[in-house]
Structure formats: structure tokens, C-alpha cells
Design an enzyme around this catalytic site. Structure first.
Site, PDB file in Angstrom:
ATOM      1  N   TYR A 109       0.821  -1.227   0.000  1.00  0.00           N
ATOM      2  CA  TYR A 109       0.000   0.000   0.000  1.00  0.00           C
ATOM      3  C   TYR A 109       0.851   1.271   0.000  1.00  0.00           C
ATOM      4  O   TYR A 109       0.593   2.187  -0.793  1.00  0.00           O
ATOM      5  CB  TYR A 109      -0.891  -0.036   1.242  1.00  0.00           C
ATOM      6  N   LYS A 137       0.903   4.983  -2.382  1.00  0.00           N
ATOM      7  CA  LYS A 137       0.619   6.339  -1.909  1.00  0.00           C
ATOM      8  C   LYS A 137       1.805   7.272  -2.195  1.00  0.00           C
ATOM      9  O   LYS A 137       1.614   8.462  -2.493  1.00  0.00           O
ATOM     10  CB  LYS A 137       0.258   6.303  -0.423  1.00  0.00           C
TER      11      LYS A 137
END
Ligand SMILES: NC(=O)C1=CN([C@@H]2O[C@H](COP(=O)(O)OP(=O)(O)OC[C@H]3O[C@@H](n4cnc5c(N)ncnc54)[C@H](O)[C@@H]3O)[C@@H](O)[C@H]2O)C=CC1
Ligand SMILES: C[C@H](O)[C@@H]1OC(=O)[C@H](O)[C@@H]1O
Length: 256
Positions: A159, A163
Site C-alpha cells: 500500500y 501512496k
């Protein structure tokens, strides 16, 4: 009003930060295209949101579809053009964060996270930017990145790179799209209570730990992002592009 008569697309608009941003933009005079995943649950959430937008005197339309599919981005833009005559603002909030350990990360989960969070952002930004360029009146793009663009998470190895990638996408697009006065900025939320982390924060120990790390003394709520997003969308931020705005209650700077 800060966004009077503007046409705003919000991906991931049915819940959490996207929903708060959509409603805040409507309160500032914008009409909203609500992008959502297209499930029964998201359709029900969207119906309630559309009622709330109607109550503040603005219009909205909903577009269901997978953010990982470039066709969804095209449909969002086409719908904004048909319904509201163009696109002035894109808020890219669609994202997933399924916590998982690194060494046994299923390949499919890794790929899905990259596809939705990073590739999906690229498709939406490119589609909206091309429409804004054609219109010739500038525009504002706000990507919901994360504090996780700057720091790691042991259960977020799939993840956090997405980002960081979204943050970098906004920086490079600020350069690529500056000549058309299309501003590109990122907001970097800290820990905001939403469906994304409901399971993770269900543990009282984890919740207390996270809360204790935040100088402002509480977890964030979706509405905490609304003001910063509206600001970046509006003419008040007309000379702001390529910026990364932490909205985290001070979490990032809190070493000790
Ligand atoms: N909640 C938090 O603490 C933080 C959230 N963020 C980011 O904020 C953004 C919004 O998340 P939240 O509002 O927290 O959670 P949320 O789960 O309420 O919102 C995410 C939205 O994305 C949609 N979505 C997920 N997969 C999709 C797909 N394949 N196609 C289309 N839509 C899809 C979901 O249906 C949902 O509406 C995400 O990008 C997340 O990474 C960033 C930092 C912290
Ligand atoms: C889901 C997490 O709680 C949340 O998402 C992020 O981007 C940050 O890591 C937050 O803590």
C-alpha cells in the site's frame, strides 16, 4: 461560495473522505459526479449522498465502475461533460488498504492494490486533464495520497508504495499540466476513521496506540479533509501546485 457552478468529479465518492469532500464541494456551490465501485452497498450510500447534495441545492450524478479499469475514468469524464458541461475539479479518493504481512503477500492482493490506488489514479487524472486542456479554462486535481507516502507500515508494504506513487504523480503532473493552468496537489491524511481501517482500529490496543501518537489527541474524521480539499480545489489556492498537504493532527512530526 468557493466553487460556484463548478463541475467536480470525486472517485471513491460514496464513503469516507471522498464522500465528505463531495458534500463539502456541493456546499461551496459545485455540482458533483460521484464515482463509486458499483456494488449494491455503494449504490445505497450514493443514494443518500445524492439526497444530501440535493438538499444543499446542487445536482449530482453517479457513475459505478472499477477504478482499476481505464474505461471507468472515461465514463466519469463523459458524464461530467454531458451533465454539467465539463470538468473543473477532480478529487481522486478511491483506494483500498487491506492489511497483510509482507513475506506471504498474495500476488493478486499486491496487484489489486497497485491497480486501484496507483493505476486508477493515473487513469482518472489523465482523463480529467485531457478534458480540462480541451476546455481551456484550467482546473484543479487533488489526489488523496497518505502520510504513508512518507513513512512505512509493516502490514502495508503493498500500500505505501502506491501512496508514494500518487504523491509523485501529482508532483510530475503539476509540471506536465502547469502550462494549461491545471493545478495538481496531494492531501496526505493521517489516520482517519473510515471503512478502510474499521477492522484495524477495532482492536482497543491499536486504537489507543494510534490515538496516543497524535498531538491533537484524536483520530481524524472524514470531514477533517473537507476543508483542505476544498481549499486546494478553489481559487484561494490558485498559485498552489505540486504541493503535498499533511492532514494528520501532527502524527508525522511526532517522534518523541
Ligand atoms: N482512512 C485513512 O486513515 C486514510 C485513508 N487514505 C486514503 O483515503 C482514500 C479514501 O479512503 P477512506 O475514505 O479512508 O476509506 P473508504 O473505504 O471509505 O473509501 C474508499 C472508497 O474507494 C472505493 N473503492 C475501493 N476500491 C475501488 C475500486 N476498485 N473502484 C472504485 N472505487 C473503489 C470504495 O468503495 C470507497 O468508497 C483512499 O485512497 C485511502 O488510501 C489515506 C490516508 C489515511
Ligand atoms: C488504513 C490506515 O489506517 C490508514 O491508511 C493510511 O494511509 C495510513 O496508513 C492510515 O493509518
Amino acid at each position: 461560495m468557493l466553487l460556484s457552478g463548478q463541475s467536480v468529479i470525486v472517485t471513491g465518492g460514496s464513503s469516507g473522505i471522498g464522500r465528505a469532500a463531495a458534500l463539502a464541494c456541493a456546499r461551496q456551490g459545485a455540482d458533483i459526479v460521484i464515482g463509486h465501485i458499483g456494488s449494491d452497498d455503494s449504490a445505497a450510500e450514493v443514494a443518500t449522498l445524492m439526497d444530501e447534495i440535493d438538499e444543499v441545492g446542487r445536482q449530482s450524478v453517479a457513475v459505478g465502475g472499477d477504478a482499476a479499469d481505464p474505461e471507468t475514468a472515461r465514463r466519469l469524464v463523459d458524464t461530467a461533460v454531458d451533465a454539467f458541461g465539463g470538468v473543473d475539479v477532480l478529487i481522486n479518493s478511491a483506494g483500498i488498504c487491506p492489511f497483510h504481512s509482507f513475506l506471504d503477500m498474495p500476488l493478486e492482493l499486491y496487484r489489486q492494490t497497485v491497480d486501484v490506488n496507483l493505476n486508477g489514479a493515473f487513469y482518472a487524472v489523465q482523463a480529467a486533464a485531457n478534458q480540462m486542456k480541451t476546455q481551456g479554462r484550467g482546473g484543479a486535481i487533488i489526489a488523496v495520497s497518505s502520510i504513508s507516502a512518507l513513512v512505512g507500515g509493516g502490514m502495508q508494504t503493498h500500500y505505501t508504495p502506491t501512496k508514494a506513487g500518487v504523491n509523485s504523480l501529482m508532483q510530475s503532473c503539476a509540471i506536465a499540466l502547469g502550462p494549461w493552468n491545471i493545478r495538481c496537489n496531494a492531501v496526505l491524511p493521517g489516520t482517519i476513521e473510515t471503512a478502510l481501517n474499521r477492522e484495524d482500529l477495532a482492536s482497543p490496543e491499536k486504537r489507543d496506540y494510534m490515538t496516543g501518537r497524535i498531538p491533537l489527541g484524536r483520530l481524524g474524521e472524514p470531514d477533517d479533509l473537507a476543508g483542505p480539499i476544498v481549499f486546494l480545489a478553489s481559487g484561494m489556492a490558485r498559485y498552489v501546485t505540486g504541493a503535498s498537504l499533511l492532514v494528520d493532527g501532527g502524527l508525522y512530526v511526532n517522534l518523541q
